[in-house]
Scaffold this motif. Structure first.
Motif, PDB file in Angstrom:
ATOM      1  N   LEU A  26       1.022  -1.223   0.011  1.00 33.76           N
ATOM      2  CA  LEU A  26       0.249  -0.083  -0.199  1.00 33.76           C
ATOM      3  C   LEU A  26       1.012   1.064  -0.064  1.00 33.76           C
ATOM      4  CD1 LEU A  26      -2.226  -1.024   2.828  1.00 33.76           C
ATOM      5  CD2 LEU A  26      -2.890  -1.227   0.229  1.00 33.76           C
ATOM      6  N   ALA A  27       0.261   2.531  -0.329  1.00 31.18           N
ATOM      7  CA  ALA A  27       1.058   3.464  -0.257  1.00 31.18           C
ATOM      8  C   ALA A  27       1.839   3.800   1.067  1.00 31.18           C
ATOM      9  CB  ALA A  27       0.208   4.853  -0.543  1.00 31.18           C
ATOM     10  N   LYS A  28       2.714   4.378   1.398  1.00 28.18           N
ATOM     11  CA  LYS A  28       3.549   4.349   2.617  1.00 28.18           C
ATOM     12  C   LYS A  28       2.653   5.324   3.416  1.00 28.18           C
ATOM     13  CE  LYS A  28       8.088   3.424   1.031  1.00 28.18           C
ATOM     14  NZ  LYS A  28       9.424   4.005   1.054  1.00 28.18           N
ATOM     15  N   GLY A  29       2.682   4.867   4.875  1.00 30.33           N
ATOM     16  CA  GLY A  29       2.138   5.675   5.730  1.00 30.33           C
ATOM     17  C   GLY A  29       0.295   5.493   5.667  1.00 30.33           C
ATOM     18  N   GLN A  30      -0.132   4.805   4.885  1.00 31.34           N
ATOM     19  CA  GLN A  30      -1.671   4.948   4.624  1.00 31.34           C
ATOM     20  C   GLN A  30      -2.199   3.336   5.066  1.00 31.34           C
ATOM     21  OE1 GLN A  30      -2.789   6.364   0.974  1.00 31.34           O
ATOM     22  NE2 GLN A  30      -1.787   8.312   1.045  1.00 31.34           N
ATOM     23  N   ARG A  36      -3.610   3.944  -2.845  1.00 34.22           N
ATOM     24  CA  ARG A  36      -2.705   3.213  -4.051  1.00 34.22           C
ATOM     25  C   ARG A  36      -2.313   1.871  -3.734  1.00 34.22           C
ATOM     26  NH1 ARG A  36       1.184   7.765  -6.788  1.00 34.22           N
ATOM     27  NH2 ARG A  36      -0.403   9.005  -7.499  1.00 34.22           N
ATOM     28  N   LEU A  37      -2.577   0.945  -4.414  1.00 39.71           N
ATOM     29  CA  LEU A  37      -1.891  -0.443  -4.274  1.00 39.71           C
ATOM     30  C   LEU A  37      -0.816  -0.391  -5.381  1.00 39.71           C
ATOM     31  CD1 LEU A  37      -5.112  -2.942  -4.511  1.00 39.71           C
ATOM     32  CD2 LEU A  37      -3.696  -2.272  -2.613  1.00 39.71           C
ATOM     33  N   TYR A  38       0.534  -1.278  -4.852  1.00 40.84           N
ATOM     34  CA  TYR A  38       1.637  -1.021  -5.818  1.00 40.84           C
ATOM     35  C   TYR A  38       2.098  -2.662  -6.029  1.00 40.84           C
ATOM     36  CZ  TYR A  38       2.642   3.783  -4.788  1.00 40.84           C
ATOM     37  OH  TYR A  38       2.470   5.254  -4.714  1.00 40.84           O
ATOM     38  N   PHE A  98      -4.890  -5.854 -11.220  1.00 41.46           N
ATOM     39  CA  PHE A  98      -5.020  -5.871  -9.711  1.00 41.46           C
ATOM     40  C   PHE A  98      -6.509  -6.416  -9.436  1.00 41.46           C
ATOM     41  CE2 PHE A  98      -1.599  -3.201 -10.330  1.00 41.46           C
ATOM     42  CZ  PHE A  98      -0.695  -3.269  -9.250  1.00 41.46           C
ATOM     43  N   PHE A  99      -6.819  -7.330  -8.498  1.00 40.76           N
ATOM     44  CA  PHE A  99      -8.079  -7.629  -8.226  1.00 40.76           C
ATOM     45  C   PHE A  99      -8.245  -7.745  -6.672  1.00 40.76           C
ATOM     46  CE2 PHE A  99      -6.688 -10.088 -12.013  1.00 40.76           C
ATOM     47  CZ  PHE A  99      -7.808  -9.926 -12.675  1.00 40.76           C
ATOM     48  N   GLU A 100      -9.436  -7.431  -6.467  1.00 45.90           N
ATOM     49  CA  GLU A 100     -10.063  -7.571  -5.108  1.00 45.90           C
ATOM     50  C   GLU A 100     -11.218  -8.754  -4.940  1.00 45.90           C
ATOM     51  OE1 GLU A 100     -12.911  -5.417  -1.747  1.00 45.90           O
ATOM     52  OE2 GLU A 100     -12.373  -4.535  -3.549  1.00 45.90           O
ATOM     53  N   GLY A 101     -10.339  -9.957  -4.537  1.00 45.64           N
ATOM     54  CA  GLY A 101     -11.246 -11.111  -4.874  1.00 45.64           C
ATOM     55  C   GLY A 101     -11.363 -11.238  -6.206  1.00 45.64           C
ATOM     56  N   ASP A 102     -12.492 -11.648  -6.802  1.00 47.16           N
ATOM     57  CA  ASP A 102     -12.572 -11.850  -8.333  1.00 47.16           C
ATOM     58  C   ASP A 102     -12.748 -10.493  -8.952  1.00 47.16           C
ATOM     59  OD1 ASP A 102     -12.070 -14.642  -7.976  1.00 47.16           O
ATOM     60  OD2 ASP A 102     -14.397 -14.767  -7.775  1.00 47.16           O
ATOM     61  N   ARG A 103     -13.245  -9.322  -8.112  1.00 44.05           N
ATOM     62  CA  ARG A 103     -13.502  -7.997  -8.918  1.00 44.05           C
ATOM     63  C   ARG A 103     -12.173  -7.260  -9.452  1.00 44.05           C
ATOM     64  NH1 ARG A 103     -13.830  -2.562  -7.830  1.00 44.05           N
ATOM     65  NH2 ARG A 103     -12.866  -2.730  -5.722  1.00 44.05           N
ATOM     66  N   LEU A 109      -5.286   2.795  -8.432  1.00 46.92           N
ATOM     67  CA  LEU A 109      -6.278   3.565  -7.182  1.00 46.92           C
ATOM     68  C   LEU A 109      -7.014   2.436  -6.660  1.00 46.92           C
ATOM     69  CD1 LEU A 109      -5.833   5.985  -5.626  1.00 46.92           C
ATOM     70  CD2 LEU A 109      -7.398   6.902  -7.446  1.00 46.92           C
ATOM     71  N   TRP A 110      -7.296   2.152  -5.595  1.00 46.70           N
ATOM     72  CA  TRP A 110      -8.247   1.156  -5.063  1.00 46.70           C
ATOM     73  C   TRP A 110      -9.011   1.962  -4.006  1.00 46.70           C
ATOM     74  CZ3 TRP A 110      -7.423  -1.923  -0.384  1.00 46.70           C
ATOM     75  CH2 TRP A 110      -8.579  -2.831   0.156  1.00 46.70           C
ATOM     76  N   THR A 111     -10.477   1.669  -3.986  1.00 43.21           N
ATOM     77  CA  THR A 111     -11.536   2.283  -3.130  1.00 43.21           C
ATOM     78  C   THR A 111     -12.128   1.244  -2.174  1.00 43.21           C
ATOM     79  OG1 THR A 111     -11.543   4.406  -4.186  1.00 43.21           O
ATOM     80  CG2 THR A 111     -13.135   4.100  -2.584  1.00 43.21           C
ATOM     81  N   PRO A 112     -11.819   0.891  -0.973  1.00 47.28           N
ATOM     82  CA  PRO A 112     -12.406  -0.349  -0.372  1.00 47.28           C
ATOM     83  C   PRO A 112     -13.713   0.100  -0.240  1.00 47.28           C
ATOM     84  CG  PRO A 112     -10.345   0.307   0.725  1.00 47.28           C
ATOM     85  CD  PRO A 112     -10.618   1.260  -0.334  1.00 47.28           C
ATOM     86  N   SER A 113     -14.682  -0.728  -0.554  1.00 47.94           N
ATOM     87  CA  SER A 113     -16.132  -0.302  -0.577  1.00 47.94           C
ATOM     88  C   SER A 113     -16.877  -0.793   0.580  1.00 47.94           C
ATOM     89  CB  SER A 113     -16.880  -0.890  -1.763  1.00 47.94           C
ATOM     90  OG  SER A 113     -16.794  -2.318  -1.588  1.00 47.94           O
TER      91      SER A 113
END
Length: 109
Positions: free
Chosen positions: A37-41, A50-52, A69-74, A95-99
């Motif tokens: 993940l982005a440093k410090g976040q 951000r996912l790296y 990049f996937f979150e599970g199958d998404r 850029l990822w936004t956890p829902s």
């Protein structure tokens, strides 16, 4: 609210090039340690982060491809990359936004 993030990696070793270059070595790689993940976040519900993925070319030939990049199958997103042989690793990010709060499985191919 904090979201706990667990990384699961599905590695795809990539091979590119015409059949006449079979003696050449094409080797893009990453491990679960190369996903961050982005440093410090910290992931927070509905807050983009951000996912790296740090990609390495251990082969003898330059390579290019797509890291996904996937979150599970998404599907979250993808980035085209190119890596010269014999050089340092390169980062690709999305850029990822956890829902939702809770645990999330992130997969990178």
């Amino acid at each position: 609210m904090r979201t706990t993030l667990f990384f699961l990696l599905s590695c795809a070793l990539l091979g590119f090039g015409p059949a006449s270059t079979l003696a050449a070595s094409f080797d893009a790689s990453l491990t679960s340690d190369d996903i961050s993940l982005a440093k410090g976040q910290f992931p927070t519900e509905r807050q983009p982060i951000r996912l790296y993925a740090t990609l390495t070319n251990a082969g003898t030939e330059d390579i290019e491809g797509l890291v996904r990049f996937f979150e599970g199958d998404r599907f979250i997103g993808g980035k085209v990359f190119s890596l010269r042989s014999g050089t340092r690793p390169e980062d690709a990010w999305v850029l990822w936004t956890p829902s939702s709060p809770g645990e999330h499985t992130i997969r990178v191919e």
